[in-house]
Design a protein around this motif. Structure first.
Motif, PDB file in Angstrom:
ATOM      1  N   LEU A  52     -11.938  38.222  49.116  1.00 35.40           N
ATOM      2  CA  LEU A  52     -10.588  38.441  48.615  1.00 35.40           C
ATOM      3  C   LEU A  52     -10.026  39.773  49.098  1.00 35.40           C
ATOM      4  O   LEU A  52     -10.787  40.696  49.416  1.00 35.40           O
ATOM      5  CB  LEU A  52     -10.600  38.413  47.082  1.00 35.40           C
ATOM      6  CG  LEU A  52     -11.085  37.120  46.437  1.00 35.40           C
ATOM      7  CD1 LEU A  52     -11.203  37.297  44.927  1.00 35.40           C
ATOM      8  CD2 LEU A  52     -10.151  35.974  46.770  1.00 35.40           C
ATOM      9  N   PRO A  53      -8.707  39.910  49.148  1.00 42.51           N
ATOM     10  CA  PRO A  53      -8.125  41.217  49.461  1.00 42.51           C
ATOM     11  C   PRO A  53      -8.327  42.181  48.301  1.00 42.51           C
ATOM     12  O   PRO A  53      -8.672  41.780  47.185  1.00 42.51           O
ATOM     13  CB  PRO A  53      -6.638  40.898  49.679  1.00 42.51           C
ATOM     14  CG  PRO A  53      -6.404  39.665  48.861  1.00 42.51           C
ATOM     15  CD  PRO A  53      -7.678  38.873  48.944  1.00 42.51           C
ATOM     16  N   CYS A  54      -8.101  43.448  48.560  1.00 41.02           N
ATOM     17  CA  CYS A  54      -8.251  44.484  47.526  1.00 41.02           C
ATOM     18  C   CYS A  54      -6.997  44.510  46.654  1.00 41.02           C
ATOM     19  O   CYS A  54      -6.227  45.468  46.647  1.00 41.02           O
ATOM     20  CB  CYS A  54      -8.486  45.836  48.199  1.00 41.02           C
ATOM     21  SG  CYS A  54      -8.854  47.179  47.055  1.00 41.02           S
ATOM     22  N   VAL A  55      -6.820  43.421  45.921  1.00 39.10           N
ATOM     23  CA  VAL A  55      -5.640  43.218  45.070  1.00 39.10           C
ATOM     24  C   VAL A  55      -6.132  42.762  43.700  1.00 39.10           C
ATOM     25  O   VAL A  55      -6.974  41.861  43.616  1.00 39.10           O
ATOM     26  CB  VAL A  55      -4.692  42.163  45.673  1.00 39.10           C
ATOM     27  CG1 VAL A  55      -3.514  41.896  44.744  1.00 39.10           C
ATOM     28  CG2 VAL A  55      -4.191  42.612  47.033  1.00 39.10           C
ATOM     29  N   PRO A  56      -5.649  43.338  42.613  1.00 40.36           N
ATOM     30  CA  PRO A  56      -6.182  43.012  41.288  1.00 40.36           C
ATOM     31  C   PRO A  56      -5.842  41.609  40.810  1.00 40.36           C
ATOM     32  O   PRO A  56      -4.731  41.112  41.024  1.00 40.36           O
ATOM     33  CB  PRO A  56      -5.528  44.062  40.378  1.00 40.36           C
ATOM     34  CG  PRO A  56      -4.274  44.438  41.086  1.00 40.36           C
ATOM     35  CD  PRO A  56      -4.599  44.380  42.549  1.00 40.36           C
TER      36      PRO A  56
END
Length: 217
Positions: A193-197
């Motif tokens: 996953l991207p570094c996005v919450p």
């Protein structure tokens, strides 16, 4: 492969160094109010214990939640800053997947549900098949609205035994398990996953409605 991994999506502040096969060092502290204070010392501790210079790292794996806003953003901001400073790829991992990976390593057989405490009398949850592959979620719901799998793990499951009978550990995420999961996914050629919450809902802090402006328009 030499991964630095950490997670702040649950009350556990955890960090680890993983070389692709072995957890070289791991730190783990449960304190829901001190994520920002504890994370960087934990990162420094595991790098020193593993004997690894940060410039030798090949990547960073970070838990992206779901989790409460305040704690979760500590880990993500730290991962983004370190990734930028060290010119490293940052790999996001669903925290519930990391807990599921740890549960499987500790002998939990599926199908099973992972649930963490989402506060507000709700849980973050996801379901997994017998191979530990996520089949549903992540989502946030009231426990009474769920029909969990026969086995359940995680702090959320332990908090509501009437909904999750026979709930068991692991209670929180482990950075070592998170790193091992990330390494396995990368080795299999699957994207992380991207570094996005993964917040799944609005933060607790809200701008108050109907307040009066103190400056002229």
């Amino acid at each position: 492969m030499l991964l630095l991994a950490f997670d702040t999506a649950t009350p556990a502040v955890t960090a680890a160094v993983f070389d692709g096969t072995t957890v070289l060092a791991e730190a783990w502290t449960v304190d829901a109010r001190r994520h920002g204070e504890l994370l960087l010392p934990a990162v420094d501790q595991v790098l020193r214990e593993a004997g690894v210079d940060k410039h030798r790292l090949t990547g960073i794996a970070v838990g992206v939640g779901p989790g409460p806003y305040t704690g979760l953003r500590v880990g993500l901001v730290t991962a983004a800053a370190l990734g930028h400073a060290l010119d490293l790829p940052v790999h996001g991992v669903c925290t519930l997947d990391a807990i599921a990976h740890r549960a499987r390593a500790e002998g939990v057989t599926g199908p099973f549900t992972v649930a963490t405490d989402a506060r507000r009398k709700e849980v973050y949850w996801a379901s997994y098949d017998a191979d530990g592959v996520r089949t549903e979620g992540p989502s946030v719901d009231r426990p009474a609205d769920l029909t969990p799998e026969p086995r359940s793990v995680g702090a959320g499951a332990l908090l509501y035994p009437e909904v999750f009978p026979g709930a068991q550990g692991p209670e929180h995420v482990s950075a070592g398990a998170l790193a091992a999961f990330a390494a396995a996914e990368l080795a299999a050629g699957r994207e992380l996953l991207p570094c996005v919450p993964l917040y799944l809902r609005r933060p607790d802090a809200q701008v108050p409605a109907g307040y009066k402006a103190v400056l002229p328009a």
